[in-house]
Write a protein that holds these residues in place. Structure first.
Motif, mmCIF file in Angstrom:
data_model
loop_
_atom_site.group_PDB
_atom_site.id
_atom_site.type_symbol
_atom_site.label_atom_id
_atom_site.label_comp_id
_atom_site.label_asym_id
_atom_site.label_seq_id
_atom_site.Cartn_x
_atom_site.Cartn_y
_atom_site.Cartn_z
ATOM 1 N N ASP A 112 0.858 -1.174 0.000
ATOM 2 C CA ASP A 112 0.000 0.000 0.000
ATOM 3 C C ASP A 112 0.902 1.234 0.000
ATOM 4 O O ASP A 112 1.931 1.255 0.695
ATOM 5 C CB ASP A 112 -0.896 0.003 1.234
ATOM 6 N N PRO A 113 0.572 2.271 -0.769
ATOM 7 C CA PRO A 113 1.453 3.451 -0.851
ATOM 8 C C PRO A 113 1.766 4.094 0.502
ATOM 9 O O PRO A 113 2.821 4.698 0.674
ATOM 10 C CB PRO A 113 0.641 4.409 -1.737
ATOM 11 N N LYS A 114 0.857 3.963 1.469
ATOM 12 C CA LYS A 114 1.070 4.588 2.774
ATOM 13 C C LYS A 114 1.785 3.679 3.770
ATOM 14 O O LYS A 114 2.104 4.100 4.888
ATOM 15 C CB LYS A 114 -0.276 5.009 3.363
ATOM 16 N N ALA A 115 2.032 2.447 3.381
ATOM 17 C CA ALA A 115 2.541 1.463 4.339
ATOM 18 C C ALA A 115 3.922 1.815 4.876
ATOM 19 O O ALA A 115 4.189 1.645 6.074
ATOM 20 C CB ALA A 115 2.571 0.078 3.685
ATOM 21 N N VAL A 116 4.809 2.301 4.022
ATOM 22 C CA VAL A 116 6.179 2.582 4.473
ATOM 23 C C VAL A 116 6.185 3.679 5.533
ATOM 24 O O VAL A 116 6.931 3.604 6.521
ATOM 25 C CB VAL A 116 7.071 2.970 3.274
ATOM 26 N N MET A 117 5.333 4.690 5.351
ATOM 27 C CA MET A 117 5.263 5.752 6.343
ATOM 28 C C MET A 117 4.797 5.206 7.690
ATOM 29 O O MET A 117 5.289 5.623 8.748
ATOM 30 C CB MET A 117 4.295 6.841 5.866
ATOM 31 N N GLU A 118 3.876 4.261 7.665
ATOM 32 C CA GLU A 118 3.404 3.655 8.911
ATOM 33 C C GLU A 118 4.478 2.765 9.530
ATOM 34 O O GLU A 118 4.623 2.695 10.752
ATOM 35 C CB GLU A 118 2.123 2.866 8.647
ATOM 36 N N MET A 119 5.248 2.077 8.685
ATOM 37 C CA MET A 119 6.332 1.225 9.197
ATOM 38 C C MET A 119 7.382 2.047 9.944
ATOM 39 O O MET A 119 7.971 1.577 10.924
ATOM 40 C CB MET A 119 7.008 0.496 8.037
ATOM 41 N N TYR A 147 2.731 -6.120 12.309
ATOM 42 C CA TYR A 147 2.099 -5.265 11.300
ATOM 43 C C TYR A 147 2.188 -5.905 9.913
ATOM 44 O O TYR A 147 1.204 -5.948 9.166
ATOM 45 C CB TYR A 147 2.777 -3.898 11.305
ATOM 46 N N LEU A 148 3.377 -6.424 9.575
ATOM 47 C CA LEU A 148 3.570 -7.031 8.260
ATOM 48 C C LEU A 148 2.734 -8.296 8.087
ATOM 49 O O LEU A 148 2.310 -8.621 6.978
ATOM 50 C CB LEU A 148 5.048 -7.353 8.031
ATOM 51 N N LYS A 149 2.484 -9.020 9.177
ATOM 52 C CA LYS A 149 1.685 -10.238 9.087
ATOM 53 C C LYS A 149 0.203 -9.947 8.872
ATOM 54 O O LYS A 149 -0.547 -10.822 8.438
ATOM 55 C CB LYS A 149 1.854 -11.073 10.360
ATOM 56 N N SER A 150 -0.216 -8.724 9.163
ATOM 57 C CA SER A 150 -1.613 -8.344 8.992
ATOM 58 C C SER A 150 -1.868 -7.969 7.532
ATOM 59 O O SER A 150 -0.963 -7.964 6.698
ATOM 60 C CB SER A 150 -1.953 -7.169 9.899
ATOM 61 N N GLU A 151 -3.095 -7.602 7.222
ATOM 62 C CA GLU A 151 -3.417 -7.187 5.856
ATOM 63 C C GLU A 151 -3.238 -5.686 5.654
ATOM 64 O O GLU A 151 -3.369 -5.177 4.537
ATOM 65 C CB GLU A 151 -4.849 -7.579 5.492
ATOM 66 N N LEU A 152 -2.902 -4.961 6.728
ATOM 67 C CA LEU A 152 -2.815 -3.504 6.647
ATOM 68 C C LEU A 152 -1.820 -2.988 5.610
ATOM 69 O O LEU A 152 -2.120 -2.022 4.901
ATOM 70 C CB LEU A 152 -2.482 -2.924 8.028
ATOM 71 N N PRO A 153 -0.607 -3.564 5.496
ATOM 72 C CA PRO A 153 0.341 -2.996 4.526
ATOM 73 C C PRO A 153 0.082 -3.402 3.071
ATOM 74 O O PRO A 153 0.763 -2.928 2.172
ATOM 75 C CB PRO A 153 1.683 -3.548 5.009
ATOM 76 N N HIS A 154 -0.888 -4.274 2.843
ATOM 77 C CA HIS A 154 -1.167 -4.727 1.469
ATOM 78 C C HIS A 154 -1.927 -3.672 0.687
ATOM 79 O O HIS A 154 -2.807 -2.995 1.229
ATOM 80 C CB HIS A 154 -1.975 -6.024 1.491
ATOM 81 N N ILE A 155 -1.615 -3.553 -0.581
ATOM 82 C CA ILE A 155 -2.336 -2.636 -1.440
ATOM 83 C C ILE A 155 -3.800 -3.054 -1.515
ATOM 84 O O ILE A 155 -4.127 -4.239 -1.461
ATOM 85 C CB ILE A 155 -1.708 -2.599 -2.852
ATOM 86 N N LYS A 156 -4.690 -2.089 -1.604
ATOM 87 C CA LYS A 156 -6.115 -2.394 -1.722
ATOM 88 C C LYS A 156 -6.410 -2.929 -3.119
ATOM 89 O O LYS A 156 -5.660 -2.680 -4.067
ATOM 90 C CB LYS A 156 -6.946 -1.145 -1.445
ATOM 91 N N SER A 157 -7.501 -3.653 -3.240
ATOM 92 C CA SER A 157 -7.859 -4.243 -4.534
ATOM 93 C C SER A 157 -7.997 -3.174 -5.610
ATOM 94 O O SER A 157 -7.560 -3.347 -6.748
ATOM 95 C CB SER A 157 -9.160 -5.043 -4.417
ATOM 96 N N GLY A 188 -5.799 -0.255 -10.244
ATOM 97 C CA GLY A 188 -5.295 1.020 -10.748
ATOM 98 C C GLY A 188 -3.921 0.882 -11.387
ATOM 99 O O GLY A 188 -3.655 1.470 -12.443
ATOM 100 N N ILE A 189 -3.030 0.098 -10.762
ATOM 101 C CA ILE A 189 -1.705 -0.139 -11.347
ATOM 102 C C ILE A 189 -1.843 -0.861 -12.677
ATOM 103 O O ILE A 189 -1.173 -0.536 -13.667
ATOM 104 C CB ILE A 189 -0.827 -0.957 -10.389
#
Length: 524
Positions: A296-303, A314-324, A329-330
């Motif tokens: 997810d584009p915001k994940a690094v800032m949260e890390m 945090y990494l084991k959760s779904e939070l850092p994954h890009i949304k569908s 969009g990519i």
């Protein structure tokens, strides 16, 4: 750890009585107008307050049950159906008149895209669940008798596939091959990033849903000799749409080509180095494995705000994954850079993640895959939804022949090079440019626009290459004559196997386009 993630709804914590945790582990207030159920789903429930006060709380508590015990998508479906009932029934409670009005909309609506069937079925299911949970004190028993007599047929399955829909259905061979060829060229030219090319390649190869690709982690991919007896690249792809399945609860292995395997490995390496650079420290091997394949584009800032011990959770959760939707969009932005034109519409090709899925199923059926093989390939739990692919084989067998006779064929994204006056002009761009011969017709047709080593088969591959510089007065019609004759020969030798017969159709279109561009060049 809990303190580190206090701002995250993912982690359960002591809270007020109105705070509950969704099936996917996201905490929300069930009195809010919007429920955040997972990283992809924010479900609007503000319309529940439009129901009569006596019924309102029972409905909200029943929907809360779904949020806690069923998938976010399933919960959202009920919320949407309840909103549709309010909007179209003219009632603010569940009455016989309101339900009959709603039911008749499903019976009388256009069957090709009848969402009301889903809505009515969902509302009936919801009301029955209210009774099961003891939330039916404000419901009249007569409505249950009414609903028991309903016959609600399912929506038509596979309409985009069966109709060869040019916007939503499977790609034609020309469209599908154009995406692959152009993506490879644009990546080599630096137009596509490694991430974009990896996304396009994974969708094109696997036919997986956007959610499945976005749920992948680095550790899911490895070289293995377990399946075919020699090293191959295998992705342990998370399953989706499984009843009762939570985030990454089940997987299916899928084999990728060596080329795609190397591409994924490069993407993993580049992204890992990027994260480490941003964090200013090395990741452990376990942390590297838990990194999402697509962040997810915001994940690094949260890390950056997390301690090393909290980072792994945090990494084991779904939070850092890009949304569908971010994944889609990519995919869309990458393919827009390819400028692929559909020969069926004359417009830039319309992209959804599901079109690759439909294409994979259709091509496999055309090549003789049985129902169980198709179900396995598309990661279905059973074979009840694969009939649309088998039924569509005859239409696709003649699709290319139809396209060859369409005036829109001139729009197809086949030739992407540049016509030059002659060999002398080609040499001004690339000194000592190699001649491109057509040995079968004993003629030269153009020059190569690069001095790079190439092993592709000339001149077929050349007409599809953006570096090709066809000469304006070369006998391209002889190449076309040869290719068409070869196509007719293959019809006999391949005994009707259209996968073989149509192998050079993009090249045929490319030659046609070159002939037309040469005509325009010579008339200027």
């Amino acid at each position: 750890m809990v303190n580190d993630f206090a701002q995250k709804s993912f982690f359960a914590r002591e809270s007020e009585s109105t705070k509950i945790v969704s099936f996917n582990g996201f905490e929300f207030d069930y009195l809010d107008d919007v429920w955040v159920l997972n990283r992809n789903k924010k479900v609007s429930v503000w319309h529940l307050d439009k129901f009569k006060p006596l019924l309102r709380d029972d409905i909200r508590e029943t929907l809360q049950y779904y949020a806690e015990n069923q998938s976010a998508g399933y919960t959202e479906g009920h919320a949407v159906a309840l909103n549709a009932y309010l909007k179209h029934s003219g009632a603010d409670e569940f009455t016989q008149l309101g339900l009959v009005t709603f039911y008749n909309l499903a019976k009388n609506h256009d069957s090709k895209n009848n969402k009301f069937k889903e809505y009515v079925s969902s509302v009936r299911c919801f009301i029955r669940q209210m009774k099961f949970l003891g939330m039916d004190n404000n419901l009249d028993e007569s409505i249950f008798e009414l609903m028991d007599g309903w016959t609600i047929g399912g929506n038509d399955k596979g309409v985009p596939v069966l109709s060869n829909d040019a916007e939503r259905g499977p790609f034609t061979d020309l469209e599908f091959d154009a995406i692959g060829h152009k993506a490879a060229h644009k990546y080599a030219e630096g137009v596509l990033s490694t991430e974009e090319y990896t996304v396009i390649s994974m969708f094109k190869a696997s036919g997986r849903r956007p959610q499945q690709v976005s749920d992948c982690k680095n550790k899911d991919f490895t070289w293995s000799d377990k399946f075919i007896g020699k090293p191959s690249y295998v992705g342990n792809m998370p399953r989706a749409k499984q009843r009762g399945g939570k985030f990454r609860s089940s997987f299916t292995p899928f084999g990728f080509t060596v080329e795609i395997g190397r591409l994924i490995e490069k993407h993993i390496k580049d992204q890992t180095l990027y994260v480490e650079k941003q964090l200013g420290r090395k990741l452990t091997n376990e942390q590297k494995g838990e990194l999402p394949l697509f962040l997810d584009p915001k994940a690094v800032m949260e890390m950056k705000q997390l301690s090393s011990s909290s980072l792994l959770a945090y990494l084991k959760s779904e939070l850092p994954h890009i949304k569908s939707r971010g994944m889609t969009g990519i995919l869309k932005s990458g393919i827009e850079k390819l400028s692929v034109i559909s020969e069926r519409t004359g417009r830039p090709i319309h992209i959804t993640g599901y079109r690759f899925r439909y294409t994979l199923g259709t091509r496999a059926a055309r090549e003789g895959a049985g129902r169980l093989v198709l179900a396995r390939l598309l990661d279905h739990s059973d074979d009840q939804h694969v009939d649309v692919y088998v039924a569509n084989i005859p239409e696709f067998a003649v699709e290319i022949s139809k396209i060859m006779n369409q005036s829109l064929a001139r729009f197809a994204s086949a030739f992407s090079g540049k016509v030059v006056r002659d060999e002398e002009e080609a040499n001004t761009e690339n000194a000592g440019a190699a001649r491109i011969p057509c040995r079968e017709m004993d003629c030269d047709v153009g020059s190569c626009g690069t001095s790079a080593f190439c092993q592709d088969y000339a001149p077929i591959a050349c007409y599809l290459c953006p570096k090709f510089r066809p000469w304006a007065h070369a006998p391209h019609h002889l190449v076309l004559k040869w290719l068409v004759e070869e196509r007719e020969r293959l019809k006999v030798d391949a005994k009707g196997d259209m996968q073989i017969v149509t192998i050079n159709d993009r090249a045929i279109l490319a030659v046609c386009q070159v002939i037309e561009k040469c005509r325009e060049y010579n008339n200027d």
